[in-house]
Design a protein around this motif. Sequence first.
Motif, short mmCIF file in Angstrom:
data_model
loop_
_atom_site.label_atom_id
_atom_site.label_comp_id
_atom_site.label_asym_id
_atom_site.label_seq_id
_atom_site.Cartn_x
_atom_site.Cartn_y
_atom_site.Cartn_z
N ALA A 170 -6.75 -3.92 9.46
CA ALA A 170 -8.09 -3.62 9.99
C ALA A 170 -7.98 -2.80 11.29
N LEU A 171 -7.02 -3.16 12.14
CA LEU A 171 -6.88 -2.43 13.41
C LEU A 171 -6.31 -1.03 13.18
N ARG A 172 -5.42 -0.91 12.20
CA ARG A 172 -4.90 0.43 11.88
C ARG A 172 -6.00 1.29 11.28
N VAL A 173 -6.82 0.70 10.42
CA VAL A 173 -7.95 1.44 9.84
C VAL A 173 -8.88 1.87 10.97
N ASN A 174 -9.11 0.98 11.94
CA ASN A 174 -9.99 1.30 13.06
C ASN A 174 -9.45 2.50 13.86
N ASP A 175 -8.14 2.49 14.14
CA ASP A 175 -7.56 3.62 14.89
C ASP A 175 -7.72 4.92 14.10
N TYR A 176 -7.41 4.84 12.81
CA TYR A 176 -7.50 6.04 11.98
C TYR A 176 -8.94 6.55 11.91
N ASP A 202 -18.83 0.18 14.63
CA ASP A 202 -18.24 -0.97 13.93
C ASP A 202 -18.18 -0.67 12.44
N PHE A 203 -17.49 -1.49 11.69
CA PHE A 203 -17.45 -1.31 10.23
C PHE A 203 -16.95 -2.58 9.58
N LYS A 204 -17.17 -2.65 8.27
CA LYS A 204 -16.78 -3.82 7.47
C LYS A 204 -15.77 -3.40 6.40
N LEU A 205 -14.73 -4.22 6.23
CA LEU A 205 -13.75 -3.97 5.18
C LEU A 205 -13.71 -5.16 4.23
N GLU A 206 -13.28 -4.89 3.00
CA GLU A 206 -12.95 -5.98 2.07
C GLU A 206 -11.57 -5.72 1.51
N PHE A 207 -10.86 -6.80 1.24
CA PHE A 207 -9.51 -6.70 0.71
C PHE A 207 -9.42 -7.40 -0.65
N GLY A 208 -8.39 -7.01 -1.42
CA GLY A 208 -8.19 -7.65 -2.71
C GLY A 208 -6.71 -7.89 -2.95
N ARG A 209 -6.43 -8.81 -3.86
CA ARG A 209 -5.03 -9.09 -4.24
C ARG A 209 -4.73 -8.36 -5.53
N GLN A 210 -3.63 -7.59 -5.48
CA GLN A 210 -3.19 -6.90 -6.68
C GLN A 210 -1.98 -7.63 -7.22
N TYR A 211 -2.07 -8.06 -8.47
CA TYR A 211 -0.97 -8.80 -9.10
C TYR A 211 -0.16 -7.84 -9.95
N GLU A 212 1.16 -7.80 -9.71
CA GLU A 212 2.04 -6.95 -10.51
C GLU A 212 3.28 -7.75 -10.82
N ASN A 213 3.49 -8.03 -12.11
CA ASN A 213 4.56 -8.94 -12.55
C ASN A 213 4.38 -10.26 -11.79
N ASP A 214 5.42 -10.71 -11.04
CA ASP A 214 5.19 -11.95 -10.30
C ASP A 214 4.98 -11.68 -8.81
N MET A 215 4.59 -10.43 -8.51
CA MET A 215 4.33 -10.06 -7.11
C MET A 215 2.83 -9.99 -6.86
N VAL A 216 2.46 -10.28 -5.63
CA VAL A 216 1.05 -10.09 -5.26
C VAL A 216 1.03 -9.37 -3.91
N ARG A 217 0.15 -8.37 -3.80
CA ARG A 217 0.03 -7.68 -2.50
C ARG A 217 -1.44 -7.48 -2.18
N GLU A 240 -15.50 -10.86 4.51
CA GLU A 240 -15.82 -9.55 5.06
C GLU A 240 -15.11 -9.47 6.40
N VAL A 241 -14.32 -8.43 6.56
CA VAL A 241 -13.57 -8.27 7.80
C VAL A 241 -14.28 -7.17 8.61
N VAL A 242 -14.83 -7.55 9.75
CA VAL A 242 -15.59 -6.60 10.57
C VAL A 242 -14.76 -6.25 11.81
N VAL A 243 -14.70 -4.96 12.11
CA VAL A 243 -14.06 -4.50 13.34
C VAL A 243 -15.14 -3.87 14.21
N ARG A 244 -15.15 -4.24 15.48
CA ARG A 244 -16.17 -3.71 16.40
C ARG A 244 -15.51 -3.05 17.61
#
Length: 263
Positions: free
Chosen positions: A155-161, A175-190, A90-94
Motif C-alpha cells: 500500500a505504501l509503495r503504491v502510494n509513492d508510485y 487518499d485511495f482504497k486498495l483491495e488485495f486477493g490471494r492467488q493460488y498456484e499449485n501449493d503456493m499462495v501469493r 479495504e486498505v485505505v492510504v491517506r
Amino acid sequence: MARGKQIYEGKAKILYEGPEPGTLIQFFKDDATAFNAQKKAVLEGKGVLNNRISEFVMLGLERIGIPTHFIKRINMREQLIRHVEIVPLEVVVRNVAAGSICKRLGLKEGDPLPRSVVEFYYKDDKLGDPMISEDHITAWGWASPQEIDDMMAYALRVNDYLSGLFAAAHIRLIDFKLEFGRQYENDMVRLILADEISPDGCRLWDLDTGEVMDKDRFRKDLGDVVEGYREVARRLGVLRNDDEGTGDKSGPKLVRNNGEAPS
Ligand code: UDP
C-alpha cells in the motif's frame, strides 16, 4: 474473447468466467453508488474511463514489481484478470485529511497528515464497512500477520508510485482504497493487488485550484462527474485532448498503450 457465465455483480463491476481456468473477465459498469448504496446514478462513460485508467495504473505498478490481477484489456469495458480469493478488507492510504477521517479525528478537509497513514476496513455492506484494527484482522482470521505486513508494504509503495504519477499530471493524491486477493498456484499462495484503481476509489484534487476530479463530485453533487474522470485520463496521457473516450464504437485513440497493439 468468449466470456463465460456471470459469477458476481458488484456496484460498479461484473465478473464473468474467463477463457481459461484461473482467469476472469472484469466488466466496468457506468453505475455509481455512494453512502453504502443509498445514493445511486448511472454516469454515462464512467466504466470506459475507469477501465482505461485502471489498466494504465496497474501496468505501471507491475513495472515497479507490484503484482496485480491485471492481465490485459479486452475492449472498452472489459479486462482479463487473474482469479483471486478476495481478502475481505479495504486498505485505505491517506496523505491529506478528507472524508471519514475528518469526522473521526476532528480534522479539517485539506489538512496535511503528519505522515501517510494506512487504515483497514472490514468489507461488509450490512455493517457499512467498519474500520478495524490489525488485531481484529488476525483474531477473526481475515488475513495473517504476514499478509497484513505485505498489504501495508504494498500500500505504501503504491502510494509513492501514485503520488508521483499524479503529481506529474498536476493532480494531488489525497487518499485511495486498495483491495488485495490471494492467488493460488499449485501449493503456493501469493497476495496480489486486485479490484481497480480509478477515480471511483481515489480522492484527486487539482494541484493548484484544489478542484475535485473524483467520485466526491458525485457524493457532493458537484456536477460533471464524468468530465472530472475524463480530465484525469487526459492528464495521465491515457486519452488525447480531443478524445471523448466514451464511445463504444470507434473508441478513444490510444496514445500511450504500454506496448500493446492499439485497439
Ligand atoms: N473508498 C472506496 N470505497 C469505500 C470506501 C472508501 O473506494 O467503500 C475510498 C474513497 O473514495 C476515498 C478513500 O477510500 O478515496 C477513503 O474514504 P473514506 O474513508 O474517507 O470514506 P468516504 O468518506 O469516502 O465514505
